[in-house]
Design an enzyme around this catalytic site. Structure first.
Site, short mmCIF file in Angstrom:
data_model
loop_
_atom_site.label_atom_id
_atom_site.label_comp_id
_atom_site.label_asym_id
_atom_site.label_seq_id
_atom_site.Cartn_x
_atom_site.Cartn_y
_atom_site.Cartn_z
N ARG A 243 24.51 15.00 46.14
CA ARG A 243 25.87 14.92 46.74
C ARG A 243 26.96 15.38 45.78
O ARG A 243 28.12 15.02 45.92
CB ARG A 243 26.18 13.50 47.23
CG ARG A 243 25.23 13.03 48.29
CD ARG A 243 25.82 11.90 49.10
NE ARG A 243 24.92 11.56 50.18
CZ ARG A 243 23.93 10.70 50.05
NH1 ARG A 243 23.73 10.08 48.90
NH2 ARG A 243 23.15 10.45 51.07
N LYS B 276 35.63 28.17 45.65
CA LYS B 276 34.89 28.57 46.86
C LYS B 276 33.47 28.92 46.44
O LYS B 276 33.26 29.76 45.56
CB LYS B 276 35.51 29.82 47.47
CG LYS B 276 36.65 29.55 48.42
CD LYS B 276 36.97 30.86 49.14
CE LYS B 276 38.15 30.73 50.05
NZ LYS B 276 38.50 32.02 50.65
N GLU C 30 40.55 44.71 42.48
CA GLU C 30 41.12 43.37 42.69
C GLU C 30 42.31 43.13 41.74
O GLU C 30 43.26 42.44 42.07
CB GLU C 30 40.07 42.28 42.46
CG GLU C 30 38.81 42.41 43.32
CD GLU C 30 38.94 41.84 44.73
OE1 GLU C 30 40.01 41.31 45.07
OE2 GLU C 30 37.96 41.97 45.49
N LYS D 23 45.96 33.80 40.51
CA LYS D 23 44.96 33.14 41.37
C LYS D 23 45.07 31.63 41.23
O LYS D 23 45.02 30.89 42.21
CB LYS D 23 43.55 33.63 41.03
CG LYS D 23 42.47 32.86 41.78
CD LYS D 23 41.70 33.65 42.78
CE LYS D 23 40.87 32.74 43.69
NZ LYS D 23 39.64 33.29 44.16
N GLU E 96 42.86 26.73 51.78
CA GLU E 96 43.26 27.85 52.64
C GLU E 96 43.79 27.37 53.99
O GLU E 96 43.46 27.92 55.03
CB GLU E 96 42.05 28.79 52.84
CG GLU E 96 42.46 30.23 53.04
CD GLU E 96 41.30 31.22 52.92
OE1 GLU E 96 40.26 30.87 52.34
OE2 GLU E 96 41.49 32.34 53.41
N ARG F 25 46.95 31.11 50.55
CA ARG F 25 45.76 31.69 49.93
C ARG F 25 45.39 33.00 50.62
O ARG F 25 44.72 33.86 50.05
CB ARG F 25 44.60 30.67 49.99
CG ARG F 25 43.51 30.96 49.00
CD ARG F 25 42.60 29.76 48.76
NE ARG F 25 41.43 30.18 48.02
CZ ARG F 25 40.64 29.39 47.30
NH1 ARG F 25 40.88 28.10 47.24
NH2 ARG F 25 39.60 29.87 46.66
N HIS G 186 41.63 43.28 52.32
CA HIS G 186 40.30 42.79 52.64
C HIS G 186 39.93 42.88 54.13
O HIS G 186 38.75 42.95 54.46
CB HIS G 186 40.11 41.36 52.13
CG HIS G 186 39.83 41.30 50.65
ND1 HIS G 186 40.74 41.76 49.72
CD2 HIS G 186 38.75 40.87 49.94
CE1 HIS G 186 40.23 41.59 48.51
NE2 HIS G 186 39.02 41.05 48.62
N HIS H 249 32.00 46.14 46.72
CA HIS H 249 33.14 45.43 47.30
C HIS H 249 34.51 45.92 46.78
O HIS H 249 35.40 46.22 47.56
CB HIS H 249 32.97 43.93 47.05
CG HIS H 249 34.12 43.10 47.51
ND1 HIS H 249 34.42 42.94 48.86
CD2 HIS H 249 35.09 42.43 46.83
CE1 HIS H 249 35.51 42.18 48.97
NE2 HIS H 249 35.93 41.87 47.76
N1 LIG Z 1 33.89 32.52 45.39
C1 LIG Z 1 34.87 33.38 45.44
O1 LIG Z 1 36.05 33.03 45.47
C2 LIG Z 1 34.55 34.85 45.43
C3 LIG Z 1 35.58 35.78 45.32
C4 LIG Z 1 35.24 37.14 45.26
C5 LIG Z 1 33.93 37.52 45.32
N2 LIG Z 1 32.95 36.58 45.44
C6 LIG Z 1 31.53 36.97 45.47
O2 LIG Z 1 31.21 37.52 44.21
C7 LIG Z 1 30.09 38.39 44.36
C8 LIG Z 1 30.29 39.63 43.53
O3 LIG Z 1 30.43 39.26 42.20
P1 LIG Z 1 30.47 40.33 41.01
O4 LIG Z 1 31.27 41.50 41.40
O5 LIG Z 1 30.84 39.56 39.81
O6 LIG Z 1 28.99 40.87 40.97
P2 LIG Z 1 27.60 40.26 40.43
O7 LIG Z 1 27.71 38.82 40.17
O8 LIG Z 1 26.53 40.74 41.35
O9 LIG Z 1 27.44 41.03 39.05
C9 LIG Z 1 27.31 42.44 39.05
C10 LIG Z 1 26.16 42.91 38.17
O10 LIG Z 1 26.57 42.89 36.82
C11 LIG Z 1 25.66 42.14 36.00
N3 LIG Z 1 26.47 41.56 34.95
C12 LIG Z 1 27.31 40.51 35.06
N4 LIG Z 1 27.99 40.36 33.92
C13 LIG Z 1 27.57 41.31 33.07
C14 LIG Z 1 27.91 41.66 31.74
N5 LIG Z 1 28.85 41.02 31.07
N6 LIG Z 1 27.25 42.69 31.18
C15 LIG Z 1 26.29 43.37 31.86
N7 LIG Z 1 25.95 43.12 33.13
C16 LIG Z 1 26.60 42.08 33.72
C17 LIG Z 1 25.03 41.17 36.96
O11 LIG Z 1 23.78 40.73 36.48
C18 LIG Z 1 24.92 42.03 38.22
O12 LIG Z 1 23.82 42.89 38.13
C19 LIG Z 1 29.94 38.64 45.85
O13 LIG Z 1 28.81 37.94 46.33
C20 LIG Z 1 31.20 38.04 46.45
O14 LIG Z 1 31.00 37.53 47.76
C21 LIG Z 1 33.24 35.26 45.49
ZN LIG Z 2 37.59 40.72 47.05
#
Ligand SMILES: NC(=O)c1ccc[n+]([C@@H]2O[C@H](COP(=O)([O-])OP(=O)(O)OC[C@H]3O[C@@H](n4cnc5c(N)ncnc54)[C@H](O)[C@@H]3O)[C@@H](O)[C@H]2O)c1
Ligand SMILES: [Zn+2]
Length: 365
Positions: free
Chosen positions: A121, A143, A185, A227, A237, A242, A249, A266
């Site tokens: 939990r 989130k 972003e 942020k 939200e 937010r 997007h 993305h």
């Molecule tokens: N929770 C939220 O508020 C929120 C907001 C925006 C996006 N997201 C989510 O985030 C995800 C995308 O995240 P992302 O863009 O960070 O991609 P990711 O987490 O997939 O990372 C991208 C790639 O880079 C690698 N990597 C990470 N850090 C590294 C580093 N320092 N050196 C070398 N390689 C590295 C990872 O292993 C992966 O292969 C999506 O699923 C999206 O839905 C969530």
């Molecule tokens: Zn985004």
């Protein structure tokens, strides 16, 4: 190092932005968790060198350290990975005083944060954000999510981290495309609320692409502040505030949906989406015609796409995907549109033919 405080009903937390922060993780966590607690580091194989530093630093402070590796990519945000992590926590005897340290980008923190919110939990978790996107966006705000076969992020929770660590040095090993995509972003933050940040990006884009650590640290701090302020005011939200983070997007989700999440990442879809939103705003007379041009020049300088021309997408397919997107408001599409750099407005009830025209102008068929 600089810190920012994020307000949350479930307990406020700090974001640490700086360089060389990983070796200090143990000291920071020992002020938050009882001595000798179990810590599960959740990460991916790409992050192995950082994992080593963090794990040594935690062990030095007396934590019982475990590691759990996720597969690379969006596939890690699945129900089966969620259960696999919860079972691993159980198998290692994690109690409610234990915690998770998510070391990675948005994928790792979305999955690890969700597991933290439901295991026994709810246990605490820390985000060590290793992508620029994670540092400026996904690690902040609480989130968490996994994907269902019908779409991304359809299951999740609001579960704020206990701490966020954003170390600019780790971004050096980030693949170039990931860096550029995250810059989409970053530009977004400039347009929605910070004209000074936008000008800073215009002036320093070459340094940023060269990964000058001091410059990157500055933009991570500026974006995190924005942020943090937005989510502190509208954590769940519910107040509309937010929603401004969704600039670009509504279109981006349509582009991602129409392309089957293939061919572009993305942040690239967001860059194109911001161009469409800016064009729509100019078309409606909400902003000056100069704004989309200025934004386009910056996005191109950041090596981001600004149209869908080379992606061979149909306007109707993008529209359909936009209508399916969960962010539509009671059936109506909702757009965040710029009035000027640093100020946006939320618009509903924009006639679909007008939206379609913008898609076609941006190269959709
Ligand atoms: N929770 C939220 O508020 C929120 C907001 C925006 C996006 N997201 C989510 O985030 C995800 C995308 O995240 P992302 O863009 O960070 O991609 P990711 O987490 O997939 O990372 C991208 C790639 O880079 C690698 N990597 C990470 N850090 C590294 C580093 N320092 N050196 C070398 N390689 C590295 C990872 O292993 C992966 O292969 C999506 O699923 C999206 O839905 C969530
Ligand atoms: Zn985004």
């Amino acid at each position: 190092m600089k810190t920012i405080t994020v307000k949350s009903l479930k307990g406020s937390y700090k974001i640490c932005v700086g360089r060389g922060l990983l070796a200090g993780a143990g000291a920071r966590l020992s002020a938050m968790f009882p001595a000798g607690s179990r810590i599960m580091i959740v990460s991916q194989k790409n992050l192995a060198p950082y994992l080593k530093t963090i794990s040594a630093s935690l062990a030095k402070k007396g934590f019982k350290v475990h590691a759990h590796m996720l597969p690379d990519g969006e596939v890690a945000k699945s129900g089966s990975e969620l259960f696999r992590l919860c079972h691993a926590l159980l198998a290692q005897g994690f109690e409610r005083k234990g915690g998770i340290v998510a070391v990675g980008g948005g994928v790792v923190s979305d999955l690890a944060g969700f597991a933290a919110s439901v295991y026994l939990r709810g246990i605490r978790y820390v985000n060590v954000a290793t992508t620029l996107l994670a540092q400026v966006d996904s690690a902040i705000g609480g989130k968490t999510a996994i994907d269902l076969k019908d779409g991304k992020n359809l299951m999740g929770s609001f579960w704020p981290p206990a701490l966020v660590i954003s170390d600019a040095d780790v971004l050096r090993s980030l693949p170039q495309r990931e860096l550029s995509a995250s810059l989409g972003e970053v530009v977004k933050y400039g347009v929605i609320s910070d004209p000074a940040l936008f000008r800073f990006l215009e002036k320093n884009n070459k340094k940023i692409l060269r990964r000058d650590a001091a410059t990157i640290e500055k933009i991570v701090f500026a974006c995190s502040q924005i942020k943090a302020a937005v989510v502190s005011r509208d954590e769940f939200e519910t107040k509309g505030e937010r929603a401004i983070l969704n600039y670009g997007h509504t279109f981006a989700h349509g582009i991602e949906g129409a392309s089957g999440y293939k061919g572009l990442v993305h942040g690239e879809a967001v860059a194109i989406g911001m161009m469409m939103a800016a064009q729509l705003a100019a078309d409606l007379g909400i902003c000056s015609p100069e704004l989309p041009w200025r934004q386009m020049k910056l996005l191109v300088a950041m090596k981001l796409p600004v149209s869908v021309k080379k992606f061979n997408l149909k306007a109707d397919a993008i529209l359909k995907a936009m209508m399916k997107d969960k962010k539509k408001d009671q059936g109506a599409l909702r757009f965040v549109l710029p009035r000027r750099i640093g100020k946006v407005t939320l618009e509903k009830n924009i006639p679909l033919p007008r939206v379609r025209k913008i898609l076609c102008l941006a190269g959709a068929k």
